[in-house]
Scaffold this motif. Structure first.
Motif, PDB file in Angstrom:
ATOM      1  N   LYS A   1       5.877  -6.973  -2.153  1.00  0.00           N
ATOM      2  CA  LYS A   1       6.357  -6.166  -3.289  1.00  0.00           C
ATOM      3  C   LYS A   1       6.472  -7.012  -4.555  1.00  0.00           C
ATOM      4  O   LYS A   1       6.056  -6.595  -5.647  1.00  0.00           O
ATOM      5  N   LEU A   2       7.028  -8.224  -4.410  1.00  0.00           N
ATOM      6  CA  LEU A   2       7.135  -9.127  -5.566  1.00  0.00           C
ATOM      7  C   LEU A   2       5.747  -9.431  -6.127  1.00  0.00           C
ATOM      8  O   LEU A   2       5.527  -9.393  -7.338  1.00  0.00           O
ATOM      9  N   MET A   3       4.801  -9.745  -5.236  1.00  0.00           N
ATOM     10  CA  MET A   3       3.424 -10.054  -5.672  1.00  0.00           C
ATOM     11  C   MET A   3       2.842  -8.919  -6.499  1.00  0.00           C
ATOM     12  O   MET A   3       2.210  -9.140  -7.529  1.00  0.00           O
ATOM     13  N   ARG A   4       3.034  -7.708  -6.005  1.00  0.00           N
ATOM     14  CA  ARG A   4       2.443  -6.554  -6.677  1.00  0.00           C
ATOM     15  C   ARG A   4       3.161  -6.245  -7.978  1.00  0.00           C
ATOM     16  O   ARG A   4       2.534  -6.041  -9.021  1.00  0.00           O
ATOM     17  N   ASP A   5       4.500  -6.217  -7.912  1.00  0.00           N
ATOM     18  CA  ASP A   5       5.255  -5.767  -9.088  1.00  0.00           C
ATOM     19  C   ASP A   5       5.187  -6.767 -10.229  1.00  0.00           C
ATOM     20  O   ASP A   5       5.247  -6.390 -11.397  1.00  0.00           O
ATOM     21  N   PHE A   6       5.085  -8.060  -9.898  1.00  0.00           N
ATOM     22  CA  PHE A   6       5.094  -9.071 -10.952  1.00  0.00           C
ATOM     23  C   PHE A   6       3.715  -9.679 -11.172  1.00  0.00           C
ATOM     24  O   PHE A   6       3.571 -10.639 -11.898  1.00  0.00           O
ATOM     25  N   ARG A   7       2.704  -9.081 -10.511  1.00  0.00           N
ATOM     26  CA  ARG A   7       1.319  -9.543 -10.651  1.00  0.00           C
ATOM     27  C   ARG A   7       1.241 -11.061 -10.436  1.00  0.00           C
ATOM     28  O   ARG A   7       0.690 -11.811 -11.256  1.00  0.00           O
ATOM     29  N   THR A   8       1.820 -11.482  -9.334  1.00  0.00           N
ATOM     30  CA  THR A   8       1.821 -12.903  -8.969  1.00  0.00           C
ATOM     31  C   THR A   8       0.384 -13.422  -8.906  1.00  0.00           C
ATOM     32  O   THR A   8      -0.451 -12.846  -8.211  1.00  0.00           O
TER      33      THR A   8
ATOM     34  N   ASP B   1      -5.253  -3.362   2.124  1.00  0.00           N
ATOM     35  CA  ASP B   1      -6.244  -4.420   2.011  1.00  0.00           C
ATOM     36  C   ASP B   1      -5.608  -5.674   1.410  1.00  0.00           C
ATOM     37  O   ASP B   1      -5.303  -5.691   0.219  1.00  0.00           O
ATOM     38  N   PRO B   2      -5.389  -6.725   2.225  1.00  0.00           N
ATOM     39  CA  PRO B   2      -4.769  -7.928   1.674  1.00  0.00           C
ATOM     40  C   PRO B   2      -5.610  -8.556   0.559  1.00  0.00           C
ATOM     41  O   PRO B   2      -5.097  -9.264  -0.305  1.00  0.00           O
ATOM     42  N   HIS B   3      -6.900  -8.260   0.594  1.00  0.00           N
ATOM     43  CA  HIS B   3      -7.829  -8.748  -0.410  1.00  0.00           C
ATOM     44  C   HIS B   3      -7.451  -8.252  -1.802  1.00  0.00           C
ATOM     45  O   HIS B   3      -7.729  -8.890  -2.818  1.00  0.00           O
ATOM     46  N   ALA B   4      -6.780  -7.113  -1.834  1.00  0.00           N
ATOM     47  CA  ALA B   4      -6.439  -6.499  -3.127  1.00  0.00           C
ATOM     48  C   ALA B   4      -5.133  -7.025  -3.710  1.00  0.00           C
ATOM     49  O   ALA B   4      -4.739  -6.642  -4.809  1.00  0.00           O
ATOM     50  N   LEU B   5      -4.446  -7.928  -2.992  1.00  0.00           N
ATOM     51  CA  LEU B   5      -3.205  -8.489  -3.540  1.00  0.00           C
ATOM     52  C   LEU B   5      -3.533  -9.320  -4.776  1.00  0.00           C
ATOM     53  O   LEU B   5      -4.597  -9.923  -4.865  1.00  0.00           O
ATOM     54  N   PRO B   6      -2.612  -9.376  -5.758  1.00  0.00           N
ATOM     55  CA  PRO B   6      -2.936 -10.042  -7.029  1.00  0.00           C
ATOM     56  C   PRO B   6      -3.227 -11.547  -6.988  1.00  0.00           C
ATOM     57  O   PRO B   6      -4.027 -12.000  -7.801  1.00  0.00           O
ATOM     58  N   PRO B   7      -2.614 -12.351  -6.088  1.00  0.00           N
ATOM     59  CA  PRO B   7      -2.806 -13.806  -6.242  1.00  0.00           C
ATOM     60  C   PRO B   7      -4.278 -14.244  -6.236  1.00  0.00           C
ATOM     61  O   PRO B   7      -5.068 -13.756  -5.437  1.00  0.00           O
ATOM     62  N   ARG B   8      -4.612 -15.167  -7.114  1.00  0.00           N
ATOM     63  CA  ARG B   8      -5.965 -15.720  -7.143  1.00  0.00           C
ATOM     64  C   ARG B   8      -5.987 -17.159  -6.659  1.00  0.00           C
ATOM     65  O   ARG B   8      -7.043 -17.725  -6.394  1.00  0.00           O
ATOM     66  N   ILE B   9      -4.812 -17.762  -6.537  1.00  0.00           N
ATOM     67  CA  ILE B   9      -4.714 -19.159  -6.089  1.00  0.00           C
ATOM     68  C   ILE B   9      -3.585 -19.278  -5.073  1.00  0.00           C
ATOM     69  O   ILE B   9      -2.503 -18.717  -5.282  1.00  0.00           O
ATOM     70  N   ALA B  10      -3.852 -20.010  -3.988  1.00  0.00           N
ATOM     71  CA  ALA B  10      -2.782 -20.370  -3.049  1.00  0.00           C
ATOM     72  C   ALA B  10      -2.727 -21.882  -2.937  1.00  0.00           C
ATOM     73  O   ALA B  10      -3.762 -22.531  -2.805  1.00  0.00           O
TER      74      ALA B  10
END
Lengths: 432, 432
Positions: free
Chosen positions: A167-174, A197-206
């Motif tokens: 939820k944090l990832m999505r709401d804050f565009r992590t 789809d986990p692929h659609a989560l905002p993070p681009r870097i881990a």
């Protein structure tokens, strides 16, 4: 290219010059502690006696036991009133190892960490979600200070609570996460199970670290979450994270040689290994005032990657850690680490989950045999196919460990397991 | 006396002048957010229209629901790229409340927190063990940054693991702890059970907060651990800890009026309560750039303590929180909080653990009855003794709640319990 710190642009000469000056400073500072005051004097080391970087090898190693024996204050070089942070290893019995930091030590650590993040493209307009534990574990506060130093919007999420993390990832565009590799895989699977789809989560870097993991695990994290995952290496004795970090080439971790001197030695002899060979990483701090540490035996096994990195930084690259020095096997006088063998095997799609390294002595000569489970679908009847695979594995292993092993292909789930955990090494040699 | 910040030495005039300037600045800044831009314009508020502190009352309240409705960005006054920290309330369903901080906001927060610690005698030569959770909970990072700002040796111990906490305290001669009150009592009991004297532990100061607790609990913590315990008040919407803090007089928490404006209102009418009466605390930030909050309804109940504090600081003192506004009862037009009644009852040594407040309406007039369990040894046969106690309790209650209750003394364990938790209020009045 954009750099965070001028030291990223140094050439080898500049790095060596800075290292020499800082090594002298560090020896001078270290001698203010009761431990190094005694050991350096005993070894005949003074700051002036450090005339070239080769003199580093005259300095005795520092081991984890030394740190334990000096608990809690024996390596401190400034009064405790100047220290503003302490991190300790866990454990309630015996003495933990402790690292102290002055304010300037903390600032330098945050700068190094910010440099790592910046190197892989993290900027102040990024949203950084820190999904590891805080507290005495250095990973949490280490990355936290680095991200804040860089000016990222830092979300101190801490570990666990997958639903909330998502939820944090999505709401804050992590856009950047710091996450333990196994938890990254768990989170991706959990999202998938929830029908999304986990692929659609905002993070681009881990940023991944703090746990041994294979290249395969990294690629899987990248594919499942649709991002780039970068390896981070550190240990609390050297601050924590921020010691070495992958650049966007994802081919080895640049160790920051303006802040540390890295050596790779033979753990049995203490001598440097030939360039490019696997050995134990030994680290020296160059920028710490509160508690410098000289030639620390990390017990971590790795090697320097040869060649120049296309990113332009000449800070040498460490390969992924291949295990702990305590796991080392000596066969025909060659040091071999089980992780090296595992890495070769796992590159063959036919190979299953388990393998067993058997060491024998035949007529005074060490022999190494590797029993390898095959996946059911790979265990075909055609002997020529199996013999071809057997030879290919043996060849690749010899390239890696420099010894020719006997390879034996066995059926899936036929190798022994001890308490559910696969047994990896069986040493049948008589002890000398 | 030694002060951390010049604002601690201000007189009322200086505080009011600073508040007026900063309130104007804050209104100007707040109007940059979509939420306050709309609500302040609608209320006819401009920075110039704030001519005196009385004009504060023309500004509409901000509620927790407003914060929820504006999730996640509606109160932000600077671009997200300028924010470096986010804290959010827990909860995976619905919208949490979120507070953003710029770097200057974090610096100001750390300064306020350092000022609190300094006020009770914490200095840079102290060892500060932070025994609360880190992460999104503001208490951990809030105190951590404050202690580091002050230059203490900060041990980020995190919560739990009592054995290790005690080892850290002993080995590092921890002089100051930040600890949840119930955990402080647990830890002291655990040490005692282990056959050791918790009184002999090194800490001389405990910062306690984040959990409602009574004066009795504080005294017990002090006695068991042989230290001074100071109350800390804060809420994430106002940063977290660092809003109000006890001085060494231990008689109310100074709210930092150079950084906040505190009001106490009648939660039913929104009007200010007469000085010294209990009501809902309403808070306005004066130094926040990223996300100022105006007239925030905290729902926390307290009162301003009258008179001057011998410590010399004129920043007004808040009494211990006596409950939540949502618990308020209105009886004969008077606001009454169950916690007020509990505090009176618990001051009588004869009184047991449970009590029940019964509200009835007799011929259109509200009546309040308080059933009070007595300890077994206090439930004597002599009626005159019991009647005397009954009258004494009624008299003390009337002093506190301004309404005369009927007091009924009952035997221990005779009052109803719901799911193991005592029921405190039984409202038998018909709803209007």
């Amino acid at each position: 290219m954009e750099f965070f710190d001028i030291a990223e642009t140094w050439n080898r000469d500049e790095i060596r010059q800075a290292q020499l000056v800082r090594l002298r400073n560090t020896v001078e500072q270290a001698m203010r502690s009761s431990f190094y005051g005694a050991t350096l004097r005993k070894a005949g080391i003074t700051p002036d006696s450090i005339r070239s970087l080769d003199d580093l090898r005259r300095i005795p190693f520092t081991t984890k036991d030394d740190l334990r024996n000096q608990y809690p204050d024996g390596l401190n070089c400034v009064p405790r009133t100047e220290m503003v942070r302490m991190h300790a290893s866990s454990g309630t019995t015996g003495s933990p190892t402790v690292v102290y930091h002055t304010q300037s030590d903390l600032n330098a650590w945050a700068d190094l960490m910010a440099r790592c993040l910046h190197m892989v493209g993290v900027r102040r307009d990024d949203v950084f979600q820190n999904m590891t534990g805080y507290g005495l574990f250095t990973g949490g506060l280490g990355l936290h200070y680095g991200a804040e130093r860089l000016g990222c919007l830092t979300i101190p999420a801490g570990p666990g609570n997958t639903k909330r993390q998502v939820k944090l990832m999505r709401d804050f565009r992590t856009s950047v996460v710091h996450i333990i590799p196994s938890y990254a895989l768990y989170l991706a699977a959990a999202v998938e199970e929830g029908g999304e789809d986990p692929h659609a989560l905002p993070p681009r870097i881990a940023v991944i670290g703090a746990e041994p993991h294979t290249e395969e695990a990294r690629r899987r994290i990248e594919e499942m979450l649709g991002l780039k995952a970068f390896n981070s290496y550190g240990l609390s004795e050297m601050n924590g994270p921020g010691v070495a970090f992958e650049c966007t080439e994802q081919n080895g971790m640049h160790v920051w040689e303006d802040a540390y001197i890295a050596e790779i030695i033979d753990p049995a002899t203490g001598e440097p290994v030939p360039d490019g060979e696997v050995g134990e990483l030994v680290m020296t701090t160059l920028c710490r005032r509160g508690m410098p540490v000289l030639r620390y035996r990390t017990r971590d096994l790795t090697r320097f990657l040869p060649g120049e990195c296309p990113c332009g930084r000449v800070h040498r690259r460490l390969d992924r850690m291949v295990g702990r020095a305590d796991d080392m096997l000596i066969i025909k006088g060659v040091n071999i680490y089980p992780m090296q063998i595992e890495q070769v095997l796992m590159a063959f799609p036919e190979v299953g989950q388990n393998y067993l390294i058997v060491l024998e002595r035949e007529e005074f000569i060490d022999q190494i045999k590797v029993k390898v489970e095959l996946r059911d679908e790979a265990f075909v009847e055609d002997m020529r196919v199996l013999q071809g695979l057997q030879k290919a594995i043996a060849r690749r292993l010899k390239d890696e460990i420099l010894v020719t092993p006997r390879v034996e292909l066995v059926q899936n789930n036929s190798l022994p397991k001890a308490e559910g955990k696969a047994q990896r090494v069986l040493d049948l040699r008589e002890k000398p």
